[in-house]
Scaffold this motif. Structure first.
Motif, PDB file in Angstrom:
ATOM      1  N   PRO A   1      -1.573  -1.094 -27.205  1.00  0.00           N
ATOM      2  CA  PRO A   1      -1.311  -2.516 -26.923  1.00  0.00           C
ATOM      3  C   PRO A   1      -1.014  -3.312 -28.192  1.00  0.00           C
ATOM      4  O   PRO A   1      -1.526  -3.015 -29.271  1.00  0.00           O
ATOM      5  CB  PRO A   1      -2.610  -2.989 -26.268  1.00  0.00           C
ATOM      6  N   ALA A   2      -0.179  -4.341 -28.044  1.00  0.00           N
ATOM      7  CA  ALA A   2       0.243  -5.180 -29.167  1.00  0.00           C
ATOM      8  C   ALA A   2      -0.075  -6.640 -28.887  1.00  0.00           C
ATOM      9  O   ALA A   2      -0.260  -7.054 -27.734  1.00  0.00           O
ATOM     10  CB  ALA A   2       1.734  -5.011 -29.414  1.00  0.00           C
ATOM     11  N   ASP A   3      -0.130  -7.425 -29.972  1.00  0.00           N
ATOM     12  CA  ASP A   3      -0.338  -8.866 -29.841  1.00  0.00           C
ATOM     13  C   ASP A   3       0.957  -9.604 -29.512  1.00  0.00           C
ATOM     14  O   ASP A   3       0.922 -10.660 -28.878  1.00  0.00           O
ATOM     15  CB  ASP A   3      -0.887  -9.422 -31.161  1.00  0.00           C
ATOM     16  N   LEU A   4       2.067  -9.028 -29.953  1.00  0.00           N
ATOM     17  CA  LEU A   4       3.379  -9.665 -29.758  1.00  0.00           C
ATOM     18  C   LEU A   4       4.412  -8.598 -29.448  1.00  0.00           C
ATOM     19  O   LEU A   4       4.443  -7.542 -30.099  1.00  0.00           O
ATOM     20  CB  LEU A   4       3.806 -10.414 -31.024  1.00  0.00           C
ATOM     21  N   ILE A   5       5.252  -8.865 -28.468  1.00  0.00           N
ATOM     22  CA  ILE A   5       6.408  -8.010 -28.192  1.00  0.00           C
ATOM     23  C   ILE A   5       7.643  -8.887 -28.184  1.00  0.00           C
ATOM     24  O   ILE A   5       7.700  -9.893 -27.466  1.00  0.00           O
ATOM     25  CB  ILE A   5       6.277  -7.260 -26.854  1.00  0.00           C
ATOM     26  N   LEU A   6       8.595  -8.530 -29.007  1.00  0.00           N
ATOM     27  CA  LEU A   6       9.886  -9.224 -29.034  1.00  0.00           C
ATOM     28  C   LEU A   6      10.930  -8.264 -28.469  1.00  0.00           C
ATOM     29  O   LEU A   6      11.185  -7.208 -29.049  1.00  0.00           O
ATOM     30  CB  LEU A   6      10.243  -9.650 -30.459  1.00  0.00           C
ATOM     31  N   LEU A   7      11.496  -8.641 -27.348  1.00  0.00           N
ATOM     32  CA  LEU A   7      12.528  -7.826 -26.695  1.00  0.00           C
ATOM     33  C   LEU A   7      13.861  -8.561 -26.763  1.00  0.00           C
ATOM     34  O   LEU A   7      14.103  -9.491 -25.992  1.00  0.00           O
ATOM     35  CB  LEU A   7      12.148  -7.550 -25.237  1.00  0.00           C
ATOM     36  N   ASP A   8      14.676  -8.187 -27.749  1.00  0.00           N
ATOM     37  CA  ASP A   8      16.057  -8.687 -27.814  1.00  0.00           C
ATOM     38  C   ASP A   8      16.886  -7.665 -27.049  1.00  0.00           C
ATOM     39  O   ASP A   8      17.390  -6.695 -27.610  1.00  0.00           O
ATOM     40  CB  ASP A   8      16.501  -8.801 -29.270  1.00  0.00           C
ATOM     41  N   ALA A   9      16.994  -7.882 -25.752  1.00  0.00           N
ATOM     42  CA  ALA A   9      17.437  -6.841 -24.843  1.00  0.00           C
ATOM     43  C   ALA A   9      18.933  -6.565 -24.919  1.00  0.00           C
ATOM     44  O   ALA A   9      19.731  -7.471 -25.209  1.00  0.00           O
ATOM     45  CB  ALA A   9      17.070  -7.236 -23.407  1.00  0.00           C
TER      46      ALA A   9
ATOM     47  N   LEU B   1      13.189  -2.900 -18.790  1.00  0.00           N
ATOM     48  CA  LEU B   1      12.575  -3.038 -20.109  1.00  0.00           C
ATOM     49  C   LEU B   1      11.458  -4.088 -20.096  1.00  0.00           C
ATOM     50  O   LEU B   1      10.394  -3.891 -20.708  1.00  0.00           O
ATOM     51  CB  LEU B   1      13.637  -3.405 -21.148  1.00  0.00           C
ATOM     52  N   LEU B   2      11.685  -5.193 -19.407  1.00  0.00           N
ATOM     53  CA  LEU B   2      10.652  -6.224 -19.304  1.00  0.00           C
ATOM     54  C   LEU B   2       9.407  -5.693 -18.601  1.00  0.00           C
ATOM     55  O   LEU B   2       8.271  -5.926 -19.047  1.00  0.00           O
ATOM     56  CB  LEU B   2      11.196  -7.446 -18.558  1.00  0.00           C
ATOM     57  N   ASP B   3       9.608  -4.983 -17.507  1.00  0.00           N
ATOM     58  CA  ASP B   3       8.470  -4.427 -16.775  1.00  0.00           C
ATOM     59  C   ASP B   3       7.700  -3.440 -17.646  1.00  0.00           C
ATOM     60  O   ASP B   3       6.462  -3.399 -17.631  1.00  0.00           O
ATOM     61  CB  ASP B   3       8.944  -3.731 -15.501  1.00  0.00           C
ATOM     62  N   ARG B   4       8.424  -2.657 -18.400  1.00  0.00           N
ATOM     63  CA  ARG B   4       7.796  -1.674 -19.286  1.00  0.00           C
ATOM     64  C   ARG B   4       6.998  -2.372 -20.389  1.00  0.00           C
ATOM     65  O   ARG B   4       5.847  -2.044 -20.656  1.00  0.00           O
ATOM     66  CB  ARG B   4       8.888  -0.797 -19.900  1.00  0.00           C
ATOM     67  N   ALA B   5       7.611  -3.360 -21.025  1.00  0.00           N
ATOM     68  CA  ALA B   5       6.963  -4.053 -22.134  1.00  0.00           C
ATOM     69  C   ALA B   5       5.730  -4.827 -21.672  1.00  0.00           C
ATOM     70  O   ALA B   5       4.762  -4.977 -22.430  1.00  0.00           O
ATOM     71  CB  ALA B   5       7.959  -4.996 -22.801  1.00  0.00           C
ATOM     72  N   ALA B   6       5.759  -5.322 -20.450  1.00  0.00           N
ATOM     73  CA  ALA B   6       4.642  -6.125 -19.951  1.00  0.00           C
ATOM     74  C   ALA B   6       3.328  -5.361 -20.002  1.00  0.00           C
ATOM     75  O   ALA B   6       2.263  -5.944 -20.238  1.00  0.00           O
ATOM     76  CB  ALA B   6       4.935  -6.580 -18.524  1.00  0.00           C
ATOM     77  N   GLY B   7       3.378  -4.064 -19.807  1.00  0.00           N
ATOM     78  CA  GLY B   7       2.167  -3.250 -19.800  1.00  0.00           C
ATOM     79  C   GLY B   7       1.623  -2.934 -21.174  1.00  0.00           C
ATOM     80  O   GLY B   7       0.524  -2.373 -21.295  1.00  0.00           O
ATOM     81  N   TRP B   8       2.358  -3.263 -22.237  1.00  0.00           N
ATOM     82  CA  TRP B   8       1.917  -2.957 -23.604  1.00  0.00           C
ATOM     83  C   TRP B   8       1.287  -4.152 -24.296  1.00  0.00           C
ATOM     84  O   TRP B   8       0.897  -4.050 -25.459  1.00  0.00           O
ATOM     85  CB  TRP B   8       3.104  -2.487 -24.452  1.00  0.00           C
ATOM     86  N   LEU B   9       1.194  -5.258 -23.617  1.00  0.00           N
ATOM     87  CA  LEU B   9       0.740  -6.479 -24.271  1.00  0.00           C
ATOM     88  C   LEU B   9      -0.765  -6.673 -24.060  1.00  0.00           C
ATOM     89  O   LEU B   9      -1.289  -6.492 -22.958  1.00  0.00           O
ATOM     90  CB  LEU B   9       1.496  -7.678 -23.692  1.00  0.00           C
ATOM     91  N   LYS B  10      -1.448  -7.035 -25.128  1.00  0.00           N
ATOM     92  CA  LYS B  10      -2.869  -7.356 -25.040  1.00  0.00           C
ATOM     93  C   LYS B  10      -3.073  -8.628 -24.205  1.00  0.00           C
ATOM     94  O   LYS B  10      -2.167  -9.468 -24.122  1.00  0.00           O
ATOM     95  CB  LYS B  10      -3.445  -7.582 -26.435  1.00  0.00           C
ATOM     96  N   PRO B  11      -4.262  -8.783 -23.598  1.00  0.00           N
ATOM     97  CA  PRO B  11      -4.559 -10.070 -22.962  1.00  0.00           C
ATOM     98  C   PRO B  11      -4.406 -11.203 -23.970  1.00  0.00           C
ATOM     99  O   PRO B  11      -4.793 -11.075 -25.135  1.00  0.00           O
ATOM    100  CB  PRO B  11      -6.024  -9.908 -22.524  1.00  0.00           C
ATOM    101  N   ASP B  12      -3.813 -12.293 -23.524  1.00  0.00           N
ATOM    102  CA  ASP B  12      -3.508 -13.461 -24.362  1.00  0.00           C
ATOM    103  C   ASP B  12      -2.386 -13.178 -25.368  1.00  0.00           C
ATOM    104  O   ASP B  12      -2.131 -14.001 -26.264  1.00  0.00           O
ATOM    105  CB  ASP B  12      -4.744 -13.958 -25.115  1.00  0.00           C
TER     106      ASP B  12
END
Length: 438
Positions: A310-318, A351-362
């Motif tokens: 999990p990460a604190d920030l995900i930037l997806l320039d899709a 990609l958005l659905d995939r990235a959503a699962g890697w994000l830490k709460p908050d």
């Protein structure tokens, strides 16, 4: 058995081979064929099309001719059709040669005799007399292009339906001029110093805008890695991340690395992921030049198959249709249609659905595309929020943006043609900042 070439044709071919500049025009013809017939990107086709050209100036000329044909294509065709009794088919070589010749005469200010001497050999096996006659008629009539290019009919209709007639007019005006060069800086103080040195204009901290006709590698600070080329609109997504303070960030689809360097300079511990090994080579070179490589882990892989912590920030320039960068890459006006837009929108959703699962709460998810299509921007985020009620819009504030760019009523960033017009414009971009609930 092949029919032998006549002595007359052999003499003519040998003479034509000696015409100065013919190689660059042949390369331009190959470029336009790659874009308009095979649907390739202009920049992607450039290497293969210019093989055999030893001089950089010839490669530059081939690119300039092809790009300006694409920029003004409907208006070039209107001039050609105005002096022909029978329409020349759209896909024949003679029409393409005429388009190229007119660009050289009307935009590049090449002497007509030089244009004709390189145009006729390109019609090998075709109607030379017709090409010569059309050019002669247009030269004698002192034909001119309009001040503002005409957008392709389907593009104008699609953008008009989404954004209205004023946007279409602004897009046409933007297409008439090559885009300025924007530089992003790791240190705002360095930007101010170099802006004075270069005679550039700063539109926000850490940014300098220059005239488009500069040689980037020769600019002060290039070798020292003080800055990198990045349109002002493209710099906004990473700016919205704020200071990292050692927290973990993933930059997905990261190459060539402009946003990765912004995040690293802001104190994030960045993993930059991209599928393309070749594009990652460029990203790594940019990191090395900027001195930010120690703060970044570079990873090659498909985001749809990646399994990170999990990460604190995900930037997806899709990946997207790239219709927002039509000023720099006018080929997108002829390559990106409804089918391509629908395909990229489907990939963006995955990609958005995939990235959503890697994000830490908050944690924060920043989604961006250089597209002028609602399906890849506003529509994409609306659908994502419907699928993921644990996410909410984290509205962009006006004080986070340069003067002349304002957040939308929903709290997004949407830069359309006409934004910053007096300062040289900006690429078309969509940015949404989302927060995941705790």
């Amino acid at each position: 058995m092949a029919k032998p070439t006549s002595p007359h044709k052999r003499r003519r071919s040998a003479k034509e081979a000696e015409v100065p500049g013919l190689g660059a025009r042949r390369a331009a013809l190959r470029l336009l064929d790659a874009v308009l017939r095979r649907g390739e990107a202009l920049e992607t086709a450039l290497h293969a099309a210019t093989q055999g050209l030893s001089r950089g100036s010839d490669k530059g000329l081939a690119h300039a001719i092809a790009a300006d044909v694409l920029r003004w294509l409907p208006d070039l065709d209107a001039l050609i059709d105005s002096v022909t009794e029978q329409p020349i088919p759209a896909d024949v070589k003679s029409r393409m040669v005429l388009r190229m010749a007119l660009v050289q005469i009307l935009l590049l200010e090449t002497p007509p005799h030089a244009v004709i001497s390189t145009a006729l050999p390109l019609t090998e096996g075709g109607p030379r007399r017709l090409v010569h006659g059309v050019l002669g008629n247009l030269i004698r009539s002192e034909a001119k292009l309009p001040e503002v290019p005409t957008l392709p009919t389907d593009v104008a209709a699609r953008w008009g339906a989404q954004w209205g007639a004023d946007m279409v007019s602004a897009a046409a005006r933007a297409l008439a001029h090559r885009a300025s060069i924007d530089l992003s800086f790791a240190e705002s103080a360095e930007a101010e110093r170099i802006a004075d040195m270069m005679g550039g204009t700063s539109l926000m901290p850490g940014h300098v805008r220059l005239d488009h006709d500069v040689s980037v590698p020769e600019l002060p600070g290039y070798a020292d890695g003080h800055w990198w080329v990045q349109d002002i609109a493209a710099s906004l997504p990473a700016r919205l991340a704020g200071r990292g303070e050692g927290r973990i960030a993933y930059d997905l689809c990261a190459a060539p690395g402009g946003k990765t360097m912004q995040l690293a300079a802001a104190g994030w511990r960045v993993t930059a992921l991209d599928k393309s090994a070749k594009r990652l080579e460029r990203l790594s070179a940019n990191l090395a030049r900027s001195g930010l490589g120690e703060r970044v882990e570079v990873a090659q892989g498909d985001a749809l198959a990646w399994e990170p912590a999990p990460a604190d920030l995900i930037l997806l320039d899709a990946p997207c249709s790239a219709t927002g960068i039509f000023r720099r890459h006018p080929d997108v006006l002829y390559r990106a249609g409804p089918r391509q837009i629908a395909e990229t929108a489907e990939l963006q959703a995955a990609l958005l659905d995939r990235a959503a699962g890697w994000l830490k709460p908050d944690g924060t998810l920043i989604y961006a595309t250089c597209s002028l299509e609602r399906a890849e921007g506003e529509g994409q985020i609306a659908a994502f929020l419907a699928r993921h009620p644990e996410f909410a819009i984290l509205p962009v504030n006006a004080n986070e943006l340069p003067a002349g760019i304002a957040p939308t009523s929903e709290g997004f960033i949407r830069t359309l043609p006409g934004v910053l017009a007096e300062q040289g414009g900006a690429d078309g971009f969509f940015v949404a900042r989302l927060a995941r609930g705790g």
